[in-house]
Scaffold this motif. Structure first.
Motif, PDB file in Angstrom:
ATOM      1  N   LEU B  70       9.847  18.104 -42.606  1.00  0.00           N
ATOM      2  CA  LEU B  70      10.576  17.179 -41.732  1.00  0.00           C
ATOM      3  C   LEU B  70      10.191  17.401 -40.272  1.00  0.00           C
ATOM      4  O   LEU B  70       9.947  16.447 -39.531  1.00  0.00           O
ATOM      5  N   LEU B  71      10.135  18.668 -39.855  1.00  0.00           N
ATOM      6  CA  LEU B  71       9.798  18.949 -38.456  1.00  0.00           C
ATOM      7  C   LEU B  71       8.380  18.503 -38.106  1.00  0.00           C
ATOM      8  O   LEU B  71       8.091  18.158 -36.967  1.00  0.00           O
ATOM      9  N   ALA B  87      20.823   5.409 -38.103  1.00  0.00           N
ATOM     10  CA  ALA B  87      19.634   6.040 -38.708  1.00  0.00           C
ATOM     11  C   ALA B  87      19.031   7.054 -37.738  1.00  0.00           C
ATOM     12  O   ALA B  87      18.677   8.171 -38.129  1.00  0.00           O
ATOM     13  N   VAL B  88      18.931   6.678 -36.479  1.00  0.00           N
ATOM     14  CA  VAL B  88      18.367   7.565 -35.455  1.00  0.00           C
ATOM     15  C   VAL B  88      19.190   8.852 -35.343  1.00  0.00           C
ATOM     16  O   VAL B  88      18.640   9.953 -35.291  1.00  0.00           O
ATOM     17  N   GLU B  89      20.485   8.698 -35.342  1.00  0.00           N
ATOM     18  CA  GLU B  89      21.384   9.860 -35.254  1.00  0.00           C
ATOM     19  C   GLU B  89      21.152  10.813 -36.434  1.00  0.00           C
ATOM     20  O   GLU B  89      21.003  12.021 -36.265  1.00  0.00           O
ATOM     21  N   PHE B  90      21.110  10.247 -37.654  1.00  0.00           N
ATOM     22  CA  PHE B  90      20.953  11.080 -38.854  1.00  0.00           C
ATOM     23  C   PHE B  90      19.565  11.730 -38.901  1.00  0.00           C
ATOM     24  O   PHE B  90      19.429  12.880 -39.313  1.00  0.00           O
ATOM     25  N   LEU B  91      18.542  10.986 -38.503  1.00  0.00           N
ATOM     26  CA  LEU B  91      17.175  11.534 -38.524  1.00  0.00           C
ATOM     27  C   LEU B  91      17.044  12.673 -37.508  1.00  0.00           C
ATOM     28  O   LEU B  91      16.382  13.678 -37.781  1.00  0.00           O
ATOM     29  N   ALA B  92      17.694  12.511 -36.358  1.00  0.00           N
ATOM     30  CA  ALA B  92      17.647  13.562 -35.328  1.00  0.00           C
ATOM     31  C   ALA B  92      18.342  14.820 -35.830  1.00  0.00           C
ATOM     32  O   ALA B  92      17.853  15.935 -35.656  1.00  0.00           O
ATOM     33  N   ARG B  93      19.472  14.661 -36.466  1.00  0.00           N
ATOM     34  CA  ARG B  93      20.228  15.822 -36.963  1.00  0.00           C
ATOM     35  C   ARG B  93      19.504  16.481 -38.130  1.00  0.00           C
ATOM     36  O   ARG B  93      19.577  17.695 -38.307  1.00  0.00           O
ATOM     37  N   MET B  94      18.783  15.663 -38.929  1.00  0.00           N
ATOM     38  CA  MET B  94      18.022  16.200 -40.061  1.00  0.00           C
ATOM     39  C   MET B  94      16.807  16.976 -39.569  1.00  0.00           C
ATOM     40  O   MET B  94      16.283  17.831 -40.274  1.00  0.00           O
ATOM     41  N   GLY B  95      16.356  16.650 -38.360  1.00  0.00           N
ATOM     42  CA  GLY B  95      15.228  17.387 -37.791  1.00  0.00           C
ATOM     43  C   GLY B  95      13.869  16.780 -38.080  1.00  0.00           C
ATOM     44  O   GLY B  95      12.914  17.504 -38.380  1.00  0.00           O
ATOM     45  N   VAL B  96      13.767  15.455 -37.967  1.00  0.00           N
ATOM     46  CA  VAL B  96      12.454  14.812 -38.088  1.00  0.00           C
ATOM     47  C   VAL B  96      11.744  14.989 -36.741  1.00  0.00           C
ATOM     48  O   VAL B  96      12.232  14.519 -35.707  1.00  0.00           O
ATOM     49  N   GLY B  97      10.615  15.667 -36.763  1.00  0.00           N
ATOM     50  CA  GLY B  97       9.963  16.134 -35.533  1.00  0.00           C
ATOM     51  C   GLY B  97       9.611  15.091 -34.508  1.00  0.00           C
ATOM     52  O   GLY B  97       9.714  15.328 -33.306  1.00  0.00           O
ATOM     53  N   HIS B  98       9.172  13.926 -34.973  1.00  0.00           N
ATOM     54  CA  HIS B  98       8.765  12.876 -34.028  1.00  0.00           C
ATOM     55  C   HIS B  98       9.364  11.550 -34.474  1.00  0.00           C
ATOM     56  O   HIS B  98       9.141  11.112 -35.607  1.00  0.00           O
ATOM     57  N   LEU B  99      10.128  10.943 -33.598  1.00  0.00           N
ATOM     58  CA  LEU B  99      10.732   9.641 -33.908  1.00  0.00           C
ATOM     59  C   LEU B  99      10.110   8.577 -33.012  1.00  0.00           C
ATOM     60  O   LEU B  99      10.043   8.750 -31.787  1.00  0.00           O
ATOM     61  N   GLN B 244      18.489   9.081 -46.306  1.00  0.00           N
ATOM     62  CA  GLN B 244      18.284   9.875 -47.524  1.00  0.00           C
ATOM     63  C   GLN B 244      16.962   9.476 -48.201  1.00  0.00           C
ATOM     64  O   GLN B 244      16.273  10.320 -48.778  1.00  0.00           O
ATOM     65  N   GLU B 245      16.619   8.194 -48.141  1.00  0.00           N
ATOM     66  CA  GLU B 245      15.334   7.745 -48.683  1.00  0.00           C
ATOM     67  C   GLU B 245      14.177   8.362 -47.907  1.00  0.00           C
ATOM     68  O   GLU B 245      13.187   8.816 -48.484  1.00  0.00           O
ATOM     69  N   VAL B 246      14.298   8.363 -46.578  1.00  0.00           N
ATOM     70  CA  VAL B 246      13.244   8.955 -45.734  1.00  0.00           C
ATOM     71  C   VAL B 246      13.051  10.427 -46.094  1.00  0.00           C
ATOM     72  O   VAL B 246      11.920  10.904 -46.236  1.00  0.00           O
ATOM     73  N   VAL B 247      14.148  11.128 -46.278  1.00  0.00           N
ATOM     74  CA  VAL B 247      14.065  12.554 -46.617  1.00  0.00           C
ATOM     75  C   VAL B 247      13.333  12.735 -47.952  1.00  0.00           C
ATOM     76  O   VAL B 247      12.493  13.622 -48.097  1.00  0.00           O
TER      77      VAL B 247
END
Lengths: 95, 278
Positions: B70-71, B87-99, B244-247
């Protein structure tokens, strides 16, 4: 057989039409058994049963016949067999 | 990764809930000391088996390997309104390195009922800029590229060139179809989400899948949201499923594919609807 449409004679079962979301709310019921022989007849029946409150959405609905998009089959000419399941969904596009 | 950094990471890490963890303050201090980004330090730390405390509760599902994926990932979000804001909030908290974020819109009052990024003081502000600000406030280690404009079909492959997946958080059919085409050109999956009234749908579309073409056959620009509106909680519900799909795309897992997950809270329906092309 009294009260049953002539089209039903000789058919063991008839298709089920399931309505979803906006359509279900407008119709006031979730499904009905139909003696329609193709998708076009289902749409006619929906219009007859519920009138404009439901039929106004039909033009843009997603119609699945046993999970298969009718648009990829023969559209409104898609034939229905006994025990087929027709699902009608309104299009959702909001974000 | 220098040996010195590893030793320092081990020295400052503590044990919490059966895991070695490192805290944000130490991540920042070591990044400054070794002239690295906090993201670099977090990656090095995970590689050494030490979990940044902020990801402690992610471990049970994605584990250290998943968190590293993810990072190191880049994910696009197209549309930053109801779905995109959550979605942005959840992706940031999940730790996707580059948005990579894109939306040309500005907040208006009717957004306040459901768009998480929109506060009263944000009325009139750019959604893209506000999204960038929010991501960095939640997770300052991440890289954010924000585009304050509506994308044309031609721009999609260029804007999301680095992405491994793109979240479709748009609000009209033609833009969604253009995004699907752009993602197919890039060879990456698109995670579709849409809402109207108390209903919503989610589907992951891989290149070559009919995807939205099987959903929006009539070619109409809008759906029943025009009459049903969008109540407050539905965007969060659908955006959560999209994330969850992205993850799953990044870390591995069975995605919602070749059909869509349809839900309608007024009828308590939560159902996978298969879509097969004849």
């Amino acid at each position: 057989m009294k009260g049953m449409s002539l089209k039903l004679l000789g058919r063991k079962d008839v298709p089920t039409v399931k309505l979803f979301a906006t359509l279900r709310k407008a119709a006031g019921e979730k499904d009905f058994r139909s003696d329609a022989r193709n998708v076009a007849e289902v749409l006619e029946e929906v219009e007859k049963r519920y009138g404009d409150k439901v039929s106004r959405y039909l033009r843009n609905c997603i119609i699945l016949v046993n999970g298969q998009n009718a648009g990829y089959l023969k559209g409104k000419r898609t034939k229905l067999e006994e025990e087929d399941e027709v699902s009608i969904f309104p299009p959702l596009a909001g974000g | 990764m220098t040996e010195e950094l590893i030793l320092e990471l081990e020295k400052v890490s503590t044990e919490e809930g059966g895991l070695r963890v490192i805290h944000l303050e130490d991540v920042r201090r070591l990044a400054a000391k070794h002239d690295l980004s906090p993201l670099d330090v977090e990656v090095s730390s995970l590689e050494a088996g030490i979990v940044p405390a902020r990801y402690h509760r992610n471990m049970g599902t994605v584990g250290i390997e998943g968190q590293l994926k993810l990072l190191r990932a880049c994910v696009g979000v197209c549309g930053l309104g109801g779905l995109g804001g959550h979605a942005v909030e959840f992706l940031a908290r999940m730790g996707v390195g580059h948005l990579v974020l894109a939306d040309g819109d500005r907040f208006v009052e009717s957004n306040l009922n459901r768009q998480a990024l929109c506060r009263e003081i944000d009325l009139g502000r750019s959604k893209a800029e506000r999204a960038r600000e929010r991501v960095l406030a939640v997770n300052s280690s991440l890289k954010v590229t924000a585009h304050q404009r509506f994308l044309s079909a031609e721009e999609v492959p260029e804007i999301f060139a680095e992405a491994q997946a793109v979240v479709d958080a748009l609000d009209n059919v033609p833009s969604r179809l253009a995004l699907q085409e752009g993602c197919a050109e890039l060879g990456i999956p698109m995670v579709h989400g849409a809402i109207a009234g108390n209903a919503g749908q989610v589907m992951t579309v891989y290149p070559g899948d009919p995807g939205l073409k099987a959903l929006y056959l009539a070619g109409e620009e809008r759906g029943v949201e025009v009459v049903e509106g969008n109540p407050s909680a539905l965007p969060a519900l659908i955006a959560a499923l999209q994330v969850q799909e992205v993850v799953k795309i990044i870390c591995g897992g069975e995605t919602i594919r070749h059909g869509f997950l349809f839900l309608d809270t007024s009828s308590n329906i939560f159902q996978f609807i298969p879509l097969r092309e004849a």
